[in-house]
Design a protein around this motif. Structure first.
Motif, mmCIF file in Angstrom:
data_model
loop_
_atom_site.group_PDB
_atom_site.id
_atom_site.type_symbol
_atom_site.label_atom_id
_atom_site.label_comp_id
_atom_site.label_asym_id
_atom_site.label_seq_id
_atom_site.Cartn_x
_atom_site.Cartn_y
_atom_site.Cartn_z
ATOM 1 N N MET A 167 19.659 14.575 -55.049
ATOM 2 C CA MET A 167 20.108 15.874 -55.540
ATOM 3 C C MET A 167 18.994 16.914 -55.476
ATOM 4 O O MET A 167 19.256 18.107 -55.549
ATOM 5 C CB MET A 167 20.675 15.740 -56.953
ATOM 6 C CG MET A 167 22.023 15.024 -56.961
ATOM 7 S SD MET A 167 22.956 15.209 -58.491
ATOM 8 C CE MET A 167 22.055 14.111 -59.545
ATOM 9 N N MET A 168 17.756 16.451 -55.329
ATOM 10 C CA MET A 168 16.648 17.373 -55.060
ATOM 11 C C MET A 168 16.538 17.667 -53.569
ATOM 12 O O MET A 168 16.279 18.793 -53.162
ATOM 13 C CB MET A 168 15.333 16.765 -55.558
ATOM 14 C CG MET A 168 15.220 16.709 -57.061
ATOM 15 S SD MET A 168 13.644 15.973 -57.543
ATOM 16 C CE MET A 168 13.651 16.332 -59.297
ATOM 17 N N ASP A 169 16.730 16.624 -52.770
ATOM 18 C CA ASP A 169 16.603 16.745 -51.319
ATOM 19 C C ASP A 169 17.660 15.861 -50.672
ATOM 20 O O ASP A 169 17.506 14.642 -50.606
ATOM 21 C CB ASP A 169 15.200 16.321 -50.880
ATOM 22 C CG ASP A 169 15.010 16.381 -49.371
ATOM 23 O OD1 ASP A 169 15.923 16.878 -48.671
ATOM 24 O OD2 ASP A 169 13.954 15.925 -48.886
ATOM 25 N N THR A 170 18.733 16.467 -50.201
ATOM 26 C CA THR A 170 19.846 15.687 -49.651
ATOM 27 C C THR A 170 19.479 14.988 -48.344
ATOM 28 O O THR A 170 20.236 14.134 -47.875
ATOM 29 C CB THR A 170 21.073 16.585 -49.404
ATOM 30 O OG1 THR A 170 20.725 17.621 -48.474
ATOM 31 C CG2 THR A 170 21.563 17.214 -50.699
ATOM 32 N N GLN A 171 18.321 15.331 -47.765
ATOM 33 C CA GLN A 171 17.883 14.683 -46.525
ATOM 34 C C GLN A 171 16.948 13.505 -46.791
ATOM 35 O O GLN A 171 16.446 12.884 -45.846
ATOM 36 C CB GLN A 171 17.161 15.704 -45.628
ATOM 37 C CG GLN A 171 18.003 16.903 -45.231
ATOM 38 C CD GLN A 171 19.230 16.512 -44.429
ATOM 39 O OE1 GLN A 171 19.200 15.574 -43.629
ATOM 40 N NE2 GLN A 171 20.329 17.227 -44.634
ATOM 41 N N ALA A 172 16.705 13.174 -48.040
ATOM 42 C CA ALA A 172 15.787 12.079 -48.371
ATOM 43 C C ALA A 172 16.272 10.769 -47.753
ATOM 44 O O ALA A 172 17.468 10.569 -47.526
ATOM 45 C CB ALA A 172 15.662 11.941 -49.886
ATOM 46 N N ASN A 173 15.340 9.867 -47.501
ATOM 47 C CA ASN A 173 15.647 8.592 -46.860
ATOM 48 C C ASN A 173 16.120 7.587 -47.910
ATOM 49 O O ASN A 173 15.333 7.093 -48.713
ATOM 50 C CB ASN A 173 14.401 8.066 -46.142
ATOM 51 C CG ASN A 173 14.691 6.849 -45.281
ATOM 52 O OD1 ASN A 173 15.329 5.899 -45.729
ATOM 53 N ND2 ASN A 173 14.219 6.876 -44.053
ATOM 54 N N VAL A 174 17.416 7.282 -47.906
ATOM 55 C CA VAL A 174 18.001 6.412 -48.929
ATOM 56 C C VAL A 174 17.413 5.008 -48.861
ATOM 57 O O VAL A 174 17.062 4.418 -49.890
ATOM 58 C CB VAL A 174 19.535 6.359 -48.785
ATOM 59 C CG1 VAL A 174 20.128 5.291 -49.704
ATOM 60 C CG2 VAL A 174 20.143 7.715 -49.109
#
Length: 713
Positions: free
Chosen positions: A404-411
């Motif tokens: 929710m801070m960075d939708t491109q973060a690596n899950v």
């Protein structure tokens, strides 16, 4: 072999990521420095105190105000912090070998970034111990960033811990909201004034409110002032929403504002407008739900907005405009965007019929969050398992907070980072299994059910064999693990035992089932009692009382298992025989195997062994060829009017096409939440039997039928 490989990977990872000593870092310690302003000084002191508290050698952390006359102590790395509302970004990082500059726009961002700094330092420098909070979500590379959403809440039990949410940089309904959900009624219920309640068809009803009432406004105003002040020190959120029904006040004032018998938006939005203007430093939100689904005709103030539910959107798959429900959702967003920029969403990330079985939600959720961001959404409340424990809820809270801070973060990277940090020995095993669920389900590109039992889970994403292999691997690791990791892994293992029992119950027989067929009997396997005893550990955990949203308890669940074990076997002459369905089935109930699989339904939960039918008449047919020595038909039903689960109005028995017996509803005995009847039939005198069950007449009337049991009594 699998366990050996997992342990090898864990050791390898520890060797690769082992912290380095100060000589390898190139400096002796850290000097926390700050600019010449009160707020930056306060946060510099906070960083200094928390960093030094985590250092065994206190001399490696110093505090110093930046000035032209005094330089940073030689041999130390500078940690400079500045907090300024003039910063155009939520945070900025500038990192070099000699100095780390951290700038934050506000107190909330400052607190979050400080824990990111401490977490990153602890990874590089083993003199700093940060094992008491989650691993960092970001690295300290040079960047300036804004968070993708201003309101961010993963509604799982870990995030509801008052001290935990600020570390994750998330919101919390317990601390951020003065009024949440439909709870505005609690403010006025203590006042004996009928004008506070809705006028519906000429009568005052206490199940709905009158939002145009001057007294209603005054009571809310005083409630806010007395409990939260005017917002100049701390700004809070307040949700102004009607009660959860379709009633609307149509008194003269509400009608004058524009209310109709189905639309409460005019009066509710007018109240939101008044409160927003009266408290410009607080924030007020209405809901696009039921009687307030339509937006108002005027623009809402800057400190107000709307919550919109995403419940109709397909879950777990990529959204696009070609999907009809997604297209409708976008139209709704556009309608509300015309009157407010502050659009928050109520989204979902759980199976609300089963909190304890692992469910892969993160890959799909990431795609949804990216879609929401691209369509101008400013905040998201992710409804998880709330106050109840669910499997992997700590990891999901952490990863969703980062997304929710960075939708491109690596899950995948976030998942592995969390598991290895929180479960040093078993982390790779947990990460590999959970990520395999995510990856396998993503390949299917199929939406998951927000409400579904184990039968749905096994049809969609859960492979019974792979789960049980994982379950047994966790069991193998437990004896070699110590300390806090053992406590956390034991809690997870207890949760997974629920899933193991659910697989046994649902598959019934075979390798993973709970029973063995012997003639017309289903005999319970002896090892099932061991699983029930293992699940009994739930009593040690206060947040593990319930296994679903409506509050079905593990106490009831284990009691049903113990009753089944005590009986040892279940007898039914129809076991293995063919039952033919002559009616149109409900979706998901095309097979009628639940009616003669030898597994009695658990009365507390309609998903546990019950065949559901919501049509006009449930008609079943079977041959009596193998029933010649039997004389009794036993039927059992769920009886839960609140859920619309009702025993039949009548039951008709036809023998070889001719009417044989009719059982009226008053002959069906109701005990608690079940209803049953025994019907005497000499099956040797017929070749074919048809059973017709007519539902009761009601707004919602579903027949939940247990075994069609044939006995010799």
């Amino acid at each position: 072999m699998w366990l050996f490989n997992s342990r090898f990977l864990i050791v390898a990872l520890i060797l690769v990521t082992a912290p380095v000593f100060s000589s390898e870092l190139g400096f002796k310690g850290y000097v926390v420095s700050y600019s010449d302003d009160e707020k930056s000084e306060r946060w510099a002191n906070y960083l200094y105190n928390h960093l030094s508290n985590r250092a065994e050698d206190k001399t490696i952390v110093l505090l110093q105000k930046v000035s032209k006359e005094k330089s940073i102590k030689r041999g130390y790395k500078s940690l400079f912090i500045q907090v300024s509302s003039g910063l155009q970004f939520d945070y900025c990082i500038q990192n070099s070998a000699e100095q780390l500059d951290i700038r934050a726009q506000n107190d909330r961002s400052a607190l979050w970034i400080i824990y990111q700094v401490i977490g990153n330092i602890s990874i590089e420098d083993n003199r700093i111990n940060a094992a008491d909070f989650p691993p960092p979500m970001i690295n300290l590379s040079n960047s300036c960033k804004n968070f993708d959403f201003e309101y961010r809440e993963p509604h799982f039990a870990p995030n509801l811990q008052t001290d935990f949410a600020p570390i994750l940089g998330t919101n919390n309904v317990e601390t951020d909201w003065g009024i949440w959900g439909h709870n505005v009624s609690r403010i006025v219920n203590k006042y004996e004034d009928e004008n506070l309640y809705a006028l519906v068809e000429g009568k005052r009803v206490e199940s709905q409110l009158c939002f145009s009432s001057p007294q209603f406004f005054e009571h809310i105003r005083y409630f806010i002032i007395d409990n939260y002040g005017r917002g100049d020190e701390t700004s809070n959120y307040f949700m102004i929403s009607p009660q959860d029904n379709n009633l609307v006040c149509t008194c003269s004032e509400c009608s004058k504002l524009g209310n109709t018998s189905s639309n409460a938006t005019p009066a509710v939005s007018k109240l939101v407008l008044r409160l927003s203007e009266h408290f410009p430093d607080h924030r007020f939100y209405m809901t696009a739900y039921r009687t307030t689904a339509s937006p108002p005709t005027f623009k809402l103030p800057k400190n107000s907005g709307v919550f919109i539910s995403t419940i109709k959107l397909p879950k777990g798959i990529k959204l696009n405009k070609k999907q009809s429900k997604t297209s409708q959702f976008l139209n709704q967003l556009n309608e509300w965007r015309s009157i407010t920029d502050n659009i928050y969403l109520w989204d979902y990330a759980a199976n609300y019929d089963d909190y304890l079985t692992p469910i892969p939600v993160l890959f799909g959720l990431q795609q949804h969050l990216q879609f929401f961001k691209n369509n101008g959404v400013k905040g998201v409340f992710i409804n998880g398992s709330g106050y109840d424990y669910s499997s992997f809820d700590g990891m999901k809270t952490y990863v969703i907070a980062a997304l929710m801070m960075d939708t491109q973060a690596n899950v995948e990277e976030l998942c592995r980072r969390y598991f290895v940090s929180e479960f040093p020995v078993s982390g790779n095993l947990l990460a590999n299994y959970y990520l395999s669920l995510e990856q396998n389900y993503a390949e299917k590109n199929k939406a998951y059910n927000l409400y579904g039992g184990m039968r749905d889970n096994l049809k969609t994403y859960l492979d019974a064999t792979k789960f049980i292999t994982f379950y047994e691997a966790v069991e193998t690791l437990l004896p070699i693990i110590r300390g806090e990791e053992w406590n956390k892994l034991l809690k997870l293992y207890t949760t997974l035992t629920f899933t193991r029992l659910q697989i046994a119950y649902t598959t019934t027989t075979g390798k993973w089932g709970y029973g063995i067929v012997n003639g017309n009997k289903l005999i319970v396997k002896p090892e099932i009692s061991e699983y029930v005893n293992l699940l009994g550990r739930y009593v040690a955990y206060s947040d593990m009382a319930n296994y679903d949203e409506i509050g079905n308890t593990l106490e009831e669940y284990t009691a049903e298992w113990n009753a089944l074990i005590a009986k040892h076997s279940f007898q039914n002459a129809l076991l293995g025989e063919k039952i033919e369905l002559l009616s149109k089935p409900d979706e998901g109930f095309e097979s009628v195997s639940l009616l003669n699989d030898g597994t009695p339904g658990f009365p507390q939960d309609y998903l546990q062994g019950w065949y559901l039918f919501s049509g006009d008449k449930l008609q079943l047919q079977f041959s009596t060829t193998n029933l010649q020595n039997t004389n009794t038909l036993r039927l059992r039903f769920l009886n839960n009017p609140r859920q619309g689960l009702l025993s039949p109005e009548k039951i008709e028995i036809l023998a070889d096409g001719k009417p044989l017996k009719m059982i009226a509803s008053n002959k069906i005995k109701i005990v608690g939440n079940t209803a049953s009847c025994d019907i005497d039939i000499d099956f040797s005198k017929m070749k074919n039997v048809v059973i017709k069950m007519t539902p009761k007449e009601a707004k919602k009337s579903i027949i939940a039928c247990d075994e069609v049991q044939i006995l010799k009594l």
